[in-house]
Design a protein around this motif. Structure first.
Motif, PDB file in Angstrom:
ATOM      1  N   LEU A   1       0.826  -1.209   0.000  1.00 53.77           N
ATOM      2  CA  LEU A   1       0.000   0.000   0.000  1.00 53.77           C
ATOM      3  C   LEU A   1       0.859   1.258   0.000  1.00 53.77           C
ATOM      4  N   GLU A   2       1.908   1.263   0.835  1.00 52.90           N
ATOM      5  CA  GLU A   2       2.795   2.429   0.880  1.00 52.90           C
ATOM      6  C   GLU A   2       3.499   2.620  -0.451  1.00 52.90           C
ATOM      7  N   TRP A   3       3.972   1.528  -1.005  1.00 56.29           N
ATOM      8  CA  TRP A   3       4.714   1.583  -2.265  1.00 56.29           C
ATOM      9  C   TRP A   3       3.824   2.062  -3.402  1.00 56.29           C
ATOM     10  N   SER A   4       2.603   1.505  -3.482  1.00 56.38           N
ATOM     11  CA  SER A   4       1.710   1.885  -4.576  1.00 56.38           C
ATOM     12  C   SER A   4       1.289   3.343  -4.459  1.00 56.38           C
ATOM     13  N   ARG A   5       1.029   3.817  -3.246  1.00 61.47           N
ATOM     14  CA  ARG A   5       0.667   5.227  -3.053  1.00 61.47           C
ATOM     15  C   ARG A   5       1.817   6.138  -3.473  1.00 61.47           C
ATOM     16  N   SER A   6       3.029   5.707  -3.169  1.00 59.73           N
ATOM     17  CA  SER A   6       4.202   6.499  -3.547  1.00 59.73           C
ATOM     18  C   SER A   6       4.373   6.530  -5.062  1.00 59.73           C
ATOM     19  N   GLN A   7       4.170   5.373  -5.703  1.00 53.88           N
ATOM     20  CA  GLN A   7       4.369   5.268  -7.149  1.00 53.88           C
ATOM     21  C   GLN A   7       3.386   6.128  -7.938  1.00 53.88           C
ATOM     22  N   ILE A   8       2.161   6.243  -7.447  1.00 53.47           N
ATOM     23  CA  ILE A   8       1.164   7.017  -8.193  1.00 53.47           C
ATOM     24  C   ILE A   8       1.048   8.454  -7.681  1.00 53.47           C
ATOM     25  N   GLY A   9       1.987   8.841  -6.809  1.00 53.07           N
ATOM     26  CA  GLY A   9       2.048  10.222  -6.362  1.00 53.07           C
ATOM     27  C   GLY A   9       0.973  10.623  -5.381  1.00 53.07           C
ATOM     28  N   LYS A  10       0.390   9.637  -4.669  1.00 49.25           N
ATOM     29  CA  LYS A  10      -0.690   9.929  -3.722  1.00 49.25           C
ATOM     30  C   LYS A  10      -0.183  10.084  -2.288  1.00 49.25           C
ATOM     31  N   MET A  11       1.133   9.935  -2.096  1.00 49.17           N
ATOM     32  CA  MET A  11       1.695  10.032  -0.755  1.00 49.17           C
ATOM     33  C   MET A  11       2.446  11.353  -0.648  1.00 49.17           C
ATOM     34  N   ASP A  12       1.866  12.299   0.050  1.00 57.54           N
ATOM     35  CA  ASP A  12       2.472  13.621   0.176  1.00 57.54           C
ATOM     36  C   ASP A  12       3.704  13.573   1.067  1.00 57.54           C
ATOM     37  N   PHE A  13       4.704  14.354   0.686  1.00 58.61           N
ATOM     38  CA  PHE A  13       5.927  14.481   1.487  1.00 58.61           C
ATOM     39  C   PHE A  13       5.725  15.640   2.456  1.00 58.61           C
ATOM     40  N   LYS A  14       5.634  15.315   3.754  1.00 54.22           N
ATOM     41  CA  LYS A  14       5.341  16.327   4.773  1.00 54.22           C
ATOM     42  C   LYS A  14       6.442  16.336   5.835  1.00 54.22           C
ATOM     43  N   PRO A  15       7.561  17.033   5.556  1.00 53.28           N
ATOM     44  CA  PRO A  15       8.664  17.038   6.526  1.00 53.28           C
ATOM     45  C   PRO A  15       8.350  17.884   7.752  1.00 53.28           C
ATOM     46  N   GLU A  16       8.906  17.458   8.892  1.00 53.42           N
ATOM     47  CA  GLU A  16       8.784  18.197  10.149  1.00 53.42           C
ATOM     48  C   GLU A  16      10.087  18.027  10.924  1.00 53.42           C
ATOM     49  N   ASN A  17      10.308  18.891  11.897  1.00 54.60           N
ATOM     50  CA  ASN A  17      11.502  18.771  12.729  1.00 54.60           C
ATOM     51  C   ASN A  17      11.401  17.565  13.644  1.00 54.60           C
ATOM     52  N   LEU A  18      12.417  16.711  13.608  1.00 55.12           N
ATOM     53  CA  LEU A  18      12.414  15.508  14.438  1.00 55.12           C
ATOM     54  C   LEU A  18      13.710  15.409  15.223  1.00 55.12           C
ATOM     55  N   ASP A  19      13.596  15.034  16.484  1.00 52.79           N
ATOM     56  CA  ASP A  19      14.761  14.615  17.260  1.00 52.79           C
ATOM     57  C   ASP A  19      15.013  13.171  16.855  1.00 52.79           C
ATOM     58  N   ILE A  20      16.027  12.953  16.032  1.00 50.63           N
ATOM     59  CA  ILE A  20      16.240  11.640  15.430  1.00 50.63           C
ATOM     60  C   ILE A  20      16.533  10.558  16.468  1.00 50.63           C
ATOM     61  N   VAL A  21      17.185  10.923  17.579  1.00 55.32           N
ATOM     62  CA  VAL A  21      17.497   9.925  18.611  1.00 55.32           C
ATOM     63  C   VAL A  21      16.209   9.403  19.247  1.00 55.32           C
ATOM     64  N   SER A  22      15.334  10.319  19.663  1.00 56.70           N
ATOM     65  CA  SER A  22      14.058   9.904  20.261  1.00 56.70           C
ATOM     66  C   SER A  22      13.229   9.097  19.272  1.00 56.70           C
ATOM     67  N   PHE A  23      13.255   9.526  18.016  1.00 52.93           N
ATOM     68  CA  PHE A  23      12.496   8.835  16.972  1.00 52.93           C
ATOM     69  C   PHE A  23      12.999   7.397  16.804  1.00 52.93           C
ATOM     70  N   LEU A  24      14.325   7.226  16.733  1.00 52.27           N
ATOM     71  CA  LEU A  24      14.896   5.890  16.560  1.00 52.27           C
ATOM     72  C   LEU A  24      14.654   5.018  17.786  1.00 52.27           C
ATOM     73  N   GLU A  25      14.720   5.612  18.973  1.00 52.80           N
ATOM     74  CA  GLU A  25      14.439   4.856  20.201  1.00 52.80           C
ATOM     75  C   GLU A  25      13.032   4.269  20.158  1.00 52.80           C
ATOM     76  N   GLU A  26      12.064   5.065  19.686  1.00 49.33           N
ATOM     77  CA  GLU A  26      10.679   4.584  19.583  1.00 49.33           C
ATOM     78  C   GLU A  26      10.558   3.453  18.566  1.00 49.33           C
ATOM     79  N   GLU A  27      11.213   3.613  17.413  1.00 51.75           N
ATOM     80  CA  GLU A  27      11.131   2.586  16.371  1.00 51.75           C
ATOM     81  C   GLU A  27      11.806   1.293  16.826  1.00 51.75           C
ATOM     82  N   ILE A  28      12.936   1.416  17.505  1.00 48.76           N
ATOM     83  CA  ILE A  28      13.636   0.221  18.023  1.00 48.76           C
ATOM     84  C   ILE A  28      12.768  -0.488  19.056  1.00 48.76           C
ATOM     85  N   GLN A  29      12.129   0.289  19.925  1.00 48.50           N
ATOM     86  CA  GLN A  29      11.237  -0.294  20.930  1.00 48.50           C
ATOM     87  C   GLN A  29      10.102  -1.062  20.266  1.00 48.50           C
ATOM     88  N   GLY A  30       9.599  -0.516  19.154  1.00 47.93           N
ATOM     89  CA  GLY A  30       8.516  -1.174  18.427  1.00 47.93           C
ATOM     90  C   GLY A  30       8.933  -2.494  17.801  1.00 47.93           C
TER      91      GLY A  30
END
Length: 249
Positions: A81-110
């Motif tokens: 689903l993610e790939w197909s949305r990206s391929q047909i341009g339906k997935m908007d790129f919405k950047p925001e400021n992220l603390d990358i360490v906290s973000f990675l800690e959450e993903e690793i925990q998951g």
């Protein structure tokens, strides 16, 4: 070449890539997605019979298989689903400021329960914190795919390392495993749609076949690049880079 000829060549290439995407999508839908659902249905029918017969030992034996197969099917569907949305341009790129360490800690925990199943320790290594400008959803998909692969191809009781390295105004994130590695001849196939490369993990875990294509696509949307270094029986390290906005406090 005239500008018109260049445009025609570019359009032809884009059309060829779209056709490859479509063919790949339907190939996965027809085979890779049907297979786990057939298994789930068959195993579920067996478990119903075991439950009727009060054969709870067999229920206990097959329940984890149903769970793991269902999880694989869900991961594959989510990637599709993610790939197909990206391929047909339906997935908007919405950047925001992220603390990358906290973000990675959450993903690793998951991903911790997946790592625990193979007694793998996931380490996050960094010297200082950074803020980056990133689309949280896309970056999460990249990190989960790379962590999932690292765990999948690692041997039990080993370590997966996630490291942050500053390179000027860029941040390099690496995901390193000490597993089976990839033959040099197959390295270039990893990021090519027409030659997508997949294999089973150290405990016969199955891949989706498109995870790294998604990673490459999403990192390039961040004006970054994705690359890999690997040696057979020594492991693989996947790298991607992102622009740093500020050093986090």
């Amino acid at each position: 070449q005239t500008q018109m000829q260049k445009t025609l060549v570019e359009n032809e290439q884009k059309l060829r890539e779209l056709n490859l995407s479509k063919d790949k999508f339907f190939s996965i839908m027809a085979h890779d997605l049907r297979s786990p659902f057939n298994s789930i249905i068959g195993l579920s029918e067996m478990m119903i019979e075991f439950a009727h017969e009060r054969d709870f030992d067999s229920v206990e034996k097959y329940a984890p298989i149903v769970y793991n197969t269902s999880k694989h099917a869900f991961n594959l569907l989510e990637n599709l689903l993610e790939w197909s949305r990206s391929q047909i341009g339906k997935m908007d790129f919405k950047p925001e400021n992220l603390d990358i360490v906290s973000f990675l800690e959450e993903e690793i925990q998951g991903m911790q329960s997946v790592a625990d199943n193979k007694s793998i320790r996931v380490e996050l290594m960094y010297k200082k914190r950074f803020n980056i400008l990133s689309d949280k959803r896309m970056l999460g998909s990249v990190v989960r795919n790379l962590l999932s692969n690292a765990i999948k191809f690692s041997y039990a009781n080993s370590v997966v390392s996630v490291e942050l390295i500053q390179d000027g105004e860029r941040l390099i994130v690496s995901v390193c495993d000490h597993g089976v590695g990839i033959e040099e001849a197959n390295l270039q196939k990893l990021f090519k749609l027409e030659e997508s490369y997949t294999t089973v993990g150290t405990q016969n875990e199955r891949g989706t076949g498109i995870g790294l294509l998604i990673c490459k696509d999403f990192i390039e949307k961040h004006d970054g690049k994705l690359w890999v270094e690997s040696q057979i029986n020594q492991g693989s390290t996947f790298y991607f880079d992102l622009p740093i906005t500020t050093a986090a406090v």
